[in-house]
Design an enzyme around this catalytic site. Structure first.
Site, short mmCIF file in Angstrom:
data_model
loop_
_atom_site.label_atom_id
_atom_site.label_comp_id
_atom_site.label_asym_id
_atom_site.label_seq_id
_atom_site.Cartn_x
_atom_site.Cartn_y
_atom_site.Cartn_z
N HIS A 235 -1.62 -1.90 14.73
CA HIS A 235 -1.70 -0.76 13.28
C HIS A 235 -3.42 -0.68 13.35
O HIS A 235 -3.41 0.39 12.99
CB HIS A 235 -1.13 -1.09 13.30
N ASP B 193 2.00 -7.38 13.84
CA ASP B 193 2.39 -6.27 12.91
C ASP B 193 3.87 -5.33 14.20
O ASP B 193 4.80 -4.84 13.47
CB ASP B 193 2.12 -4.69 13.29
N GLU C 112 -5.63 -7.46 9.25
CA GLU C 112 -5.42 -7.05 7.97
C GLU C 112 -4.90 -8.12 7.25
O GLU C 112 -5.20 -8.81 7.98
CB GLU C 112 -4.22 -5.61 7.84
N TYR D 58 9.53 -0.44 8.92
CA TYR D 58 8.61 -0.47 8.76
C TYR D 58 7.80 0.97 10.16
O TYR D 58 6.77 0.74 9.31
CB TYR D 58 8.99 -2.25 9.12
N ASP E 199 -3.34 -9.13 5.25
CA ASP E 199 -2.31 -10.12 5.32
C ASP E 199 -1.74 -10.51 6.24
O ASP E 199 -0.74 -12.07 5.54
CB ASP E 199 -0.26 -9.06 4.80
N HIS F 264 0.25 -1.19 -0.36
CA HIS F 264 0.06 -0.07 -0.57
C HIS F 264 0.59 1.14 0.03
O HIS F 264 0.68 2.22 0.30
CB HIS F 264 -0.94 0.07 0.93
N HIS G 131 5.79 -10.26 10.59
CA HIS G 131 6.76 -10.04 9.12
C HIS G 131 8.17 -9.96 9.62
O HIS G 131 8.68 -9.36 10.43
CB HIS G 131 6.65 -8.54 8.85
N HIS H 91 -5.19 -9.76 14.12
CA HIS H 91 -5.07 -8.29 13.59
C HIS H 91 -5.47 -9.44 12.11
O HIS H 91 -5.67 -10.29 11.21
CB HIS H 91 -3.63 -7.93 13.55
FE1 FEO Z 1 -1.65 -3.97 10.00
FE2 FEO Z 1 0.42 -6.27 8.46
O1 FEO Z 1 -0.49 -5.84 8.65
#
Ligand code: FEO
Length: 387
Positions: free
Chosen positions: A145, A164, A80, A192, A82, A24, A223, A78
């Protein structure tokens, strides 16, 4: 397919996304990974999932350890995509699993997917679930996040599954922070933080305070690499970043049509150099806004330049300004500069973005067509007097 055991009966089962370069709007030069973890005990828990295109790879990895229908819990730290894009297939194939998530997590899942066949169990800070020899303990970390974010702690192994937080976009075949150069890992963690977490720094501070009460020997983010040898460094970095701690450092970023704005950029550079500042110099024709914002994270000054173009500013600078406005919320000083032919709107337009970010404008310099040597000398001297 390799599955890495990171502690006794705890496995890393996520995937690397080697080729993703745009997250993004964030340039991910080293790709990324979507980490998921599997705890095998009397009850079995899968912690987080992966981006939708990697669903089969995740399920294949998990299947090498345990049949999918034996999974009791899917912890969704989370929503999101991903980390949750794989959820529809995961919940279909792990047909006996209950989703453990925050209150916002349940709501967000229902907004993303058809969850009519899913079983949810909402968890709160301090709640625990025993898997047998392992316990899952939950800590809500809203806005690190998204509103739904939480982290999961396993006290027996002292592992924090941080989602995250403490992550890095870094695809690699290694698993741990002592297997690759630390400066590269910390740089990716900084990038990040600047690109994803920076606007929520006050919430990061609260989460760090809560996490400081935990005895941690491993931080397993969703991640990048797992922190096991440099936990103190990443926690100290997060403490500094969350307090917007600034170094004696200036960022000079600009785009230029025929070189006038660039000449002013060099005059500004001279002022910071004379005053003993570390500075970073970015022409937006050659640099990506997500790399520039990374350097802004610990800078005292952000200096942005654009000429007027069609009663506006150059598109590259507008993108940079939009990014600054979205991510920087406090504590920076600013300088604006540029040139114009017949419409000196450039500074006014850029100042609106600074105002939105509460960046305190220290000086602005705007010259008609081409700045002369005396103009450039004035910029350097005047700025030296102000910094
Ligand atoms: Fe806020 Fe890795 O997603």
């Amino acid at each position: 397919m390799k599955v890495q055991e990171i502690a006794k009966n705890i496995y890393s089962v996520g995937v690397s996304d080697w080729n993703v370069r745009n997250f993004h709007g964030y340039l991910t030069q080293r790709g990324s990974s979507y980490n998921a973890y599997l705890i095998i005990d009397e009850k079995i828990a899968l912690i987080d999932t992966v981006k939708a295109p990697f669903t089969e790879e995740l399920l294949e990895r998990v299947s090498t350890i345990v049949p999918l229908e034996k999974i009791d819990y899917v912890v969704s730290n989370h929503v999101e995509m991903d980390h949750s894009g794989a959820m529809p297939k995961v919940m279909k194939r792990c047909s006996n699993a209950i989703v453990l998530t925050s209150q916002s997590g349940e709501k967000e899942h229902k907004l993303h997917f058809d969850t009519s066949a899913w079983k949810f169990q909402v968890v709160k800070t301090g709640e625990t679930i025993s898997l047998g020899k392992h316990t899952l303990s939950f800590l809500m970390t809203p806005m690190v996040h998204w509103p739904d974010n939480m982290v999961t702690y396993c006290p027996e192994e002292k592992i924090l599954f941080s989602n995250d937080a403490f992550g890095q976009h870094y695809a690699c075949s290694e698993y741990f922070d002592d297997e690759l150069p630390l400066d590269v890992i910390l740089w990716e963690a900084k990038k990040y933080y600047a690109n994803i977490v920076m606007p929520y720094s006050s919430q990061v501070g609260l989460a760090l305070e809560a996490a400081s009460k935990l005895d941690i020997r491993m931080i397993a983010p969703s991640h990048g690499l797992i922190w096991r040898s440099h936990i103190d460094q990443i926690l100290a970095s997060y403490a500094d970043w969350s307090k917007s701690k600034a170094e004696k450092k200036a960022i000079i970023v600009y785009d230029s049509m025929y070189g006038s704005t660039e000449k002013i950029a060099y005059a500004i550079r001279n002022a910071f150099e004379d005053k003993g500042y570390v500075y970073k110099f970015f022409d937006l024709k050659s640099n990506h806004h997500s790399d520039v914002i990374t350097e802004c994270l610990d800078a005292e000054y952000i200096c942005v330049g654009s000429p007027t173009l069609n009663k506006n500013i150059l598109p590259s600078v507008a993108a940079m300004m939009t990014y600054i406005q979205g991510l920087i919320t406090k504590g920076k000083k600013g300088v604006l500069f540029g040139s114009y032919g017949w419409a000196p709107q450039n500074i006014k337009i850029m100042q609106r973005f600074f105002d939105e970010s509460s960046i305190n404008l220290v000086a602005s310099y705007n010259f008609n067509f081409i700045p002369q040597p005396a103009d450039l000398e004035f910029v350097t001297k005047d700025l030296e007097d102000r910094i």
